[in-house]
Scaffold this active site. Structure first.
Site, PDB file in Angstrom:
ATOM      1  N   GLY B  13       0.810  -1.209   0.000  1.00 20.19           N
ATOM      2  CA  GLY B  13       0.000   0.000   0.000  1.00 20.19           C
ATOM      3  C   GLY B  13       0.849   1.268   0.000  1.00 20.19           C
ATOM      4  N   ILE B  14       0.180   2.412   0.218  1.00 23.34           N
ATOM      5  CA  ILE B  14       0.925   3.683   0.249  1.00 23.34           C
ATOM      6  C   ILE B  14       1.538   3.827   1.636  1.00 23.34           C
ATOM      7  CG2 ILE B  14       0.862   6.165  -0.195  1.00 23.34           C
ATOM      8  CD1 ILE B  14      -1.484   5.838  -1.935  1.00 23.34           C
ATOM      9  N   HIS B  15       2.582   3.087   1.880  1.00 26.23           N
ATOM     10  CA  HIS B  15       3.264   3.176   3.170  1.00 26.23           C
ATOM     11  C   HIS B  15       4.428   4.140   3.000  1.00 26.23           C
ATOM     12  CE1 HIS B  15       6.877   0.739   2.265  1.00 26.23           C
ATOM     13  NE2 HIS B  15       6.115   0.365   1.279  1.00 26.23           N
ATOM     14  N   ALA B  16       5.422   4.059   3.848  1.00 28.97           N
ATOM     15  CA  ALA B  16       6.470   5.077   3.895  1.00 28.97           C
ATOM     16  C   ALA B  16       7.110   5.422   2.541  1.00 28.97           C
ATOM     17  CB  ALA B  16       7.535   4.628   4.890  1.00 28.97           C
ATOM     18  N   ALA B  19       4.770   6.492  -0.302  1.00 28.71           N
ATOM     19  CA  ALA B  19       4.162   7.764   0.086  1.00 28.71           C
ATOM     20  C   ALA B  19       5.151   8.897  -0.164  1.00 28.71           C
ATOM     21  CB  ALA B  19       3.736   7.730   1.556  1.00 28.71           C
TER      22      ALA B  19
END
Lengths: 545, 85
Positions: B13-16, B19
């Site tokens: 997903g849109i993690h660190a 992102a």
């Protein structure tokens, strides 16, 4: 001897002296400041200094653990530029006339608690990053230099929780294991341990004691045990195991990039089974030569409505691209009453293993099948994709599948979509398919034998029924003879045949499989190198025992 | 105002890291760029808010772009998503 149990995130065993990393807890005092402008300036200077430190840490980390893992320090720099974070600190200094370090401490706590409350485990770990960044700022503001320590001997790092800043400062040549009280399989500790290939335990139920510093201990990633001051007996046992693992590690590392070929020159392809894109990292790390079984049903199981053509296309395309030119065999939807998905609205069945499942659903509810086939063929020009159909029992089924495939391809072509070369194969997992494998082989490009279901159907033993465990024999002659028959019929018709069930990784059978002419074995990523090791010492020219 | 929808295929997903990349990609435009998931929105140029939205793999996000360079931003950002997310 004291013993604690943690959750193992990397297998293996290590012996070393304990080093406790306990955070210096600074009581950040709240002070009243009159000169708001100079307090803001003081914060801005600290922020710039922190950014410089992070740039240096990034460089260090790139050299030590590679760019991907180092990226976290880049993220920390961006956090220091985040407008919400900075606004909050600025506002507190201005509206409450408080000192910068106090404003940072409160803001850091607020933001990290947002992440700590998220439902995604991965995101919860970001709380540690916010804390890490905030602590860095506070340390600069209160002029505190975190002490550097030198590790001189094999060391087990024990801590409540490790931040990225702490982990990168460690001398990696001396650290042999990590044990933390908190953390999950996605924590920085876990990621670093996997990167360094050393055992690590997280979520270990214990109270850290400073007195442990310097004590000898054993960390066993196979059992999750953290043993303080082991008995001589336990220590000897661990030493033997450490040496064995070291030998094995060196051996397996050496096998990367080598061919899977026997001493007499017989080659076999060793592929991997996967359930999602996130498994591909392990496939590459273990040097598998392709993907022999991509269980596409996990895309359906992980969704709460039918996955669209576009969603599936993106996933298949990515898999094909990441694997480069290596073959990616994708099995079409294999669900049924035993692997339930709500939105399919399947009835409960008395005997789901023999019920409405897999290809039977696809040929009945064709819109689902066609969506998946369109996604697969659209992705086919981005790599080397093969498609495999499960639970086949008749030639008629294969004919029907092939006529649908032709229609899907024609439609895509008329829409201007580029289609790559795609091999079509079937799973051989029913006794019926085995018995007519001579006829089926004339219709497809390859066979993949699913030994788990084939064994269950052949022996009439439900694998979920524990009462039958004592008579369940995976090496049953009936199954082995079936495999041999399938290989003969495949080769007579010039197609290749693989095994993608658990039996494929069974080292006791590897020699027999190669002798009967199996072309491919698809196993879990962790078994790839062990299997290759086995293959490379076999000599099929030696007479049979 | 321009909009596009995108389904995340990045496994975690849109993690660190993703992102961070997305914030950098969005920050070159003058337009305001918002992301929406399940009725919640965040400013794509603000890292913490973006991460706190917690967009996971297989989830759908809607991007809304508004400003003088929205025409080019919508095209380039969608391409960026396909490439990286």
């Amino acid at each position: 001897m004291e013993k604690y149990i943690g959750k193992s995130v990397y297998k293996g065993i290590s012996i070393g002296k304990i080093k406790i990393l306990k955070k210096e807890v600074h009581n950040v005092e709240r002070r009243h400041v009159e000169d708001i402008a100079s307090e803001k300036k003081r914060f801005e200077e600290a922020r710039q200094k922190a950014t410089l430190q992070l740039k240096e840490l990034y460089e260090k980390a790139v050299k030590e653990v590679g760019e991907t893992s180092a990226a976290i320090f880049d993220i920390h720099q961006m956090m220091l530029e985040d407008m919400d974070y900075l606004d909050s600190i600025d506002n507190m200094i201005e509206s409450q006339n408080i000192n910068a370090e106090y404003a940072v401490a409160v803001t850091g706590d607020n933001f990290s608690s947002i992440f700590a409350a998220m439902d995604d485990e991965y995101m919860r770990e970001r709380a540690v990053d916010v804390k890490d960044v905030s602590e860095r700022l506070i340390n600069i503001l209160v002029n505190f230099n975190s002490q550097e320590f030198v590790l001189e001997e094999p060391t087990i790092i024990v801590a409540d929780e490790l931040t990225p800043s702490e982990t990168v400062q460690l001398d990696k040549n001396k650290v042999v294991a990590f044990v933390t009280v908190h953390g999950s399989i996605n924590s920085h500790t876990a990621i670093l341990a996997r990167m360094m290939s050393i055992p690590a335990l997280v979520n270990t139920q214990m109270d850290l004691k400073y007195e442990w510093n310097g004590l000898l201990a054993v960390v066993d990633g196979n059992t999750g045990e953290f043993i303080l001051e082991p008995t001589n007996e336990k220590l000897e046992e661990a030493t033997v195991q450490v040496e064995k693992e070291l030998e094995q590690k060196v051996l397996l590392e050496e096998l990367k990039g080598k061919e899977s070929i026997t001493l007499d020159g017989t080659k076999v392809k060793i592929f991997s089974n996967i359930g999602s894109l996130s498994d591909i990292g392990n496939v590459l790390k273990n040097d598998a030569e392709g993907i022999g079984l991509f269980r596409s049903e996990f895309i359906y199981l992980g969704s709460d409505s039918y996955p669209t053509e576009e969603e599936q296309f993106q996933i298949y395309k990515k898999a094909a691209e990441i694997m480069g030119g290596k073959q990616v065999v994708i099995r079409t939807l294999d669900i049924g009453a035993d692997k339930q998905v709500d939105y399919f609205n399947l009835d409960k069945e008395e005997n789901p293993a023999m019920g409405y499942r897999a290809i039977r659903i696809c040929l009945d509810r064709k819109e689902i099948f066609i969506t998946q086939l369109r996604a697969l063929f659209r992705a086919s020009s981005f790599g080397n994709i093969a498609i495999m159909f499960p639970m086949i029992i008749s030639v008629e089924e294969v004919d029907e599948i092939k006529s649908i495939v032709v229609k899907v391809k024609e439609e895509l072509k008329s829409q201007g979509v580029k289609i790559g070369k795609v091999e079509l194969g079937i799973m051989i997992e029913t006794p019926a398919a085995v018995m007519i494998s001579d006829l089926l082989a004339q219709k497809v490009d390859f066979f993949s034998i699913g030994t788990n279901d084939l064994t269950q159907y052949t022996l009439a033993i439900d694998r979920q029924n524990q009462k039958l465990d004592n008579i369940y024999n995976p090496h049953h002659q009936a199954v082995l003879r079936m495999i041999e028959l399938v290989v003969q019929n495949a080769h007579k018709n010039g197609i290749w045949v693989g095994i993608c069930g658990e039996l494929g990784a069974d080292l006791e059978l590897t020699e027999q499989f190669l002798r009967i002419g199996i072309d491919e074995l698809s196993v879990a990523p962790v078994f790839v190198l062990k299997l290759r090791e086995k293959v490379r010492v076999l000599n099929l020219k030696d007479s049979k025992e | 105002m321009k909009k596009f929808e995108y389904i995340i295929t990045e496994p975690v997903g849109i993690h660190a890291r993703p992102a961070g990349m997305l914030v950098k990609a969005a920050s070159v435009y003058k337009s305001s760029i918002m992301i929406e998931k399940d009725g919640k929105t965040a400013d794509v140029k603000r890292l913490m808010a973006l991460m706190a939205l917690g967009v996971k793999c297989d989830e759908k996000a809607t991007f809304t772009i508004e400003g003088t360079d929205e025409d080019i931003a919508v095209v380039e950002l969608e391409a960026f998503c396909k490439e990286n997310l």
